[in-house]
Design an enzyme around this catalytic site. Structure first.
Site, PDB file in Angstrom:
ATOM      1  N   TYR A 126     -89.531  -2.901  28.148  1.00  0.00           N
ATOM      2  CA  TYR A 126     -88.998  -1.861  26.990  1.00  0.00           C
ATOM      3  C   TYR A 126     -87.412  -1.912  26.942  1.00  0.00           C
ATOM      4  CZ  TYR A 126     -88.436   2.670  25.051  1.00  0.00           C
ATOM      5  OH  TYR A 126     -88.495   3.793  24.240  1.00  0.00           O
ATOM      6  N   ARG A 133     -83.833  -3.763  19.499  1.00  0.00           N
ATOM      7  CA  ARG A 133     -83.938  -2.633  18.092  1.00  0.00           C
ATOM      8  C   ARG A 133     -82.484  -1.885  18.160  1.00  0.00           C
ATOM      9  NH1 ARG A 133     -87.649   2.440  18.449  1.00  0.00           N
ATOM     10  NH2 ARG A 133     -86.965   2.341  20.872  1.00  0.00           N
ATOM     11  N   TYR A 185     -79.623   8.776  25.776  1.00  0.00           N
ATOM     12  CA  TYR A 185     -80.341   8.940  27.186  1.00  0.00           C
ATOM     13  C   TYR A 185     -79.007   7.643  27.574  1.00  0.00           C
ATOM     14  CZ  TYR A 185     -84.824   9.693  26.725  1.00  0.00           C
ATOM     15  OH  TYR A 185     -86.427  10.030  25.994  1.00  0.00           O
ATOM     16  N   ARG A 198     -86.976  12.515  16.946  1.00  0.00           N
ATOM     17  CA  ARG A 198     -88.494  12.380  18.254  1.00  0.00           C
ATOM     18  C   ARG A 198     -89.223  12.794  16.579  1.00  0.00           C
ATOM     19  NH1 ARG A 198     -87.597  11.734  23.248  1.00  0.00           N
ATOM     20  NH2 ARG A 198     -86.167  12.336  24.142  1.00  0.00           N
ATOM     21  N   GLU A 304     -99.033   9.471  26.258  1.00  0.00           N
ATOM     22  CA  GLU A 304     -98.256   9.613  25.147  1.00  0.00           C
ATOM     23  C   GLU A 304     -99.139   9.918  23.670  1.00  0.00           C
ATOM     24  OE1 GLU A 304     -95.019   7.446  24.822  1.00  0.00           O
ATOM     25  OE2 GLU A 304     -95.143   6.902  21.951  1.00  0.00           O
TER      26      GLU A 304
END
Length: 316
Positions: A126, A133, A185, A198, A304
């Site tokens: 991930y 990305r 983060y 989000r 999720e």
């Protein structure tokens, strides 16, 4: 009237001139694009994106897409080689395609990553995906305020499978007051922070649609309720309620968790379906819900949830 909206329906009954695309999960006859994950629960459903406008189908390289003059829905799959490099190339294809087609504003991207929690060259896959990305979007000129809503969950086959919605007009990116923005983060979450918002709010003709990103039991930037699927579900729903309220406020409306029209729940352990499904259905009695088995981006997350909210025009 909205130019596009989602619903859950059997794939084989969804063929129409006014359908942008039909996304199947697992074995799904009649789908225009299939995600290789196992659907949980009863009847097999597909994610159907309906259009109020005539639809034109096309293809650009590896990407198949359909558009209706307002929005574009596309999909592609890629495999082989280093995951960060593969992901960067995939995102470059997506962005270049939507820009050349005249729909330059990404609203929502769904990413399915093979073996998402395994390691590749001493880095969790991930985090490799996030690195690729980020680097692609940075090269393509994206500021963090332009990152689309997104999800990234696991699948059993290799590579990355993705589908996305883009628009002729930009959306509004929204963050959750209960959480640190993913792009902020700390370094403990990987060499490049996740590049998504989000939620994204899209506006068309006085109506609006809120695309809620994949949301989990995270407060601030930390996972909450390790090992407790019930508590993680409750925390996830609090987060969704918070982000929907924040997003609706951006367009001068009110909305909450109850206003989700469709939702997808990704469940790490299939055995948890029997606990999650009735509780989630009771919490969202007016929402169509699709359940799939899928690993989550963090090893300590058990589920999720994502969704879409349609906001009606303001009364005159």
């Amino acid at each position: 009237m909205l130019p596009v909206w989602p619903e859950l329906a059997p794939a084989e009954t969804s063929s129409s001139d006014h359908v942008l695309g039909v996304v199947g999960f697992g074995v799904s006859a009649g789908a225009s694009f299939t995600i290789p994950v196992r659907q949980l629960g009863g009847s097999a459903l597909a994610e159907v994106w309906r259009s109020s406008l005539p639809v034109t189908a096309s293809r650009c390289g590896d990407i198949s897409f359909a558009s209706n003059g307002a929005v574009l829905l596309g999909s592609l799959a890629a495999a082989g080689g280093d995951l960060a490099t593969l992901t960067a190339r995939l995102y470059e294809q997506i962005v270049n395609t939507v820009r050349s087609a005249g729909y330059p504003h990404l609203l929502r991207v769904w990413n399915h990553v093979g073996a998402i929690n395994e390691d590749e060259r001493d880095l969790e896959r991930y985090k490799c995906f996030s690195k690729g990305r980020h680097e692609a979007l940075a090269r393509l000129g994206y500021a963090r305020e332009q990152f689309p809503a997104a999800s990234a969950v696991g699948m059993k086959c290799e590579g990355v499978t993705a589908y996305f919605i883009a628009s002729r007009t930009p959306g509004v990116q929204v963050e959750n007051p209960r959480q640190v923005a993913a792009y902020d983060y700390p370094a403990s979450h990987g060499p490049r922070s996740p590049s998504f918002s989000r939620a994204t709010v899209a506006h068309w003709n006085g109506s609006a649609m809120i695309f809620v990103s994949g949301t989990a039991s995270i407060v601030g930037h930390e996972t909450r309720h390790h090992g407790d699927v019930d508590a993680q579900l409750d925390e996830t729903l609090r987060n969704i309620d918070s982000i929907v309220g924040e997003a609706a406020g951006r367009v001068g409306r009110r909305a909450s968790l109850d206003d989700l029209s469709v939702a997808k729940a990704y469940i790490r352990r299939a055995c948890d379906y029997e606990r999650i499904a009735p509780r989630l259905s009771a919490a969202l009695p007016r929402t169509q819900i699709l359940f799939v088995e899928s690993d989550i981006c963090r090893r300590d997350l058990l589920l999720e949830i994502e969704g879409v909210v349609t906001v009606s025009p303001r009364p005159s």
